[in-house]
Design a protein around this motif. Structure first.
Motif, PDB file in Angstrom:
ATOM      1  N   UNK A 140       0.834  -1.208   0.000  1.00  0.00           N
ATOM      2  CA  UNK A 140       0.000   0.000   0.000  1.00  0.00           C
ATOM      3  C   UNK A 140       0.869   1.259   0.000  1.00  0.00           C
ATOM      4  N   UNK A 141       1.966   1.242   0.730  1.00  0.00           N
ATOM      5  CA  UNK A 141       2.874   2.385   0.744  1.00  0.00           C
ATOM      6  C   UNK A 141       3.534   2.614  -0.600  1.00  0.00           C
ATOM      7  N   UNK A 142       3.934   1.527  -1.265  1.00  0.00           N
ATOM      8  CA  UNK A 142       4.523   1.654  -2.594  1.00  0.00           C
ATOM      9  C   UNK A 142       3.517   2.229  -3.582  1.00  0.00           C
ATOM     10  N   UNK A 143       2.271   1.732  -3.528  1.00  0.00           N
ATOM     11  CA  UNK A 143       1.240   2.230  -4.445  1.00  0.00           C
ATOM     12  C   UNK A 143       0.939   3.708  -4.181  1.00  0.00           C
ATOM     13  N   UNK A 144       0.914   4.103  -2.921  1.00  0.00           N
ATOM     14  CA  UNK A 144       0.682   5.513  -2.582  1.00  0.00           C
ATOM     15  C   UNK A 144       1.819   6.381  -3.109  1.00  0.00           C
ATOM     16  N   UNK A 145       3.040   5.931  -2.906  1.00  0.00           N
ATOM     17  CA  UNK A 145       4.198   6.678  -3.398  1.00  0.00           C
ATOM     18  C   UNK A 145       4.176   6.777  -4.918  1.00  0.00           C
ATOM     19  N   UNK A 146       3.863   5.683  -5.575  1.00  0.00           N
ATOM     20  CA  UNK A 146       3.810   5.705  -7.034  1.00  0.00           C
ATOM     21  C   UNK A 146       2.714   6.641  -7.531  1.00  0.00           C
ATOM     22  N   UNK A 147       1.559   6.613  -6.884  1.00  0.00           N
ATOM     23  CA  UNK A 147       0.451   7.474  -7.295  1.00  0.00           C
ATOM     24  C   UNK A 147       0.793   8.949  -7.109  1.00  0.00           C
ATOM     25  N   UNK A 148       1.509   9.267  -6.048  1.00  0.00           N
ATOM     26  CA  UNK A 148       1.883  10.665  -5.811  1.00  0.00           C
ATOM     27  C   UNK A 148       2.990  11.142  -6.747  1.00  0.00           C
TER      28      UNK A 148
END
Length: 153
Positions: free
Chosen positions: A101-109
């Motif tokens: 979830x943290x990786x996906x959030x970072x990628x989305x930002x």
């Protein structure tokens, strides 16, 4: 580029890894939403699909897309859902899911910056920049443009 086949293989492997990571993160998000709403995964997936869906529409003779969320609200809603999932996983002690979830959030930002950087890199490899882009172009070919500096003694 000395080895184009190797470069293509590495790029495809990176894209496949990114796709599988984001797909698994979507599975985790649907599970958390289903748990918080007290419904099944299918119903939570349908609700999220309806929330983020974009449909083609003709408006004033032009093809556009419409959906429940306006364009400016989609990314903040996605980030807030991922942050909710991240907090849920961290509170449970499920660190592997929290990492996804943290990786996906970072990628989305960071996706707009990444897309702009890659697009600029591709354009610069196709089109060579001019020698001096900052200098204004003269419309008259007989005018000589020069700069003068005073020399201090």
């Amino acid at each position: 580029m000395h080895r184009p086949r190797l470069t293509i293989a590495v790029a495809l492997l990176a894209l496949a890894t990114l796709a599988s990571t984001l797909t698994y993160t979507g599975f985790l998000v649907v599970g958390i939403v289903a748990e918080h709403l007290g419904t099944g995964r299918v119903m939570a997936g349908l609700l999220l699909g309806g929330l983020f869906a974009r449909f083609p529409w003709l408006r004033k003779g032009k093809l556009c897309t419409v959906g429940l969320l306006p364009k400016l609200a989609r990314r903040p809603v996605m980030v807030s859902l991922l942050a909710l999932c991240l907090l849920c996983f961290l509170s449970r002690g499920d660190y592997v899911s929290a990492l996804f979830a943290g990786f996906a959030t970072t990628f989305l930002l960071t996706f707009p910056w990444i897309r702009r950087a890659i697009f600029d890199r591709m354009l610069s490899s196709l089109f060579k920049p001019a020698a001096d882009q900052n200098r204004p172009k003269s419309t008259d070919g007989t005018v000589i443009d020069a700069q003068f500096r005073e020399k201090k003694d």
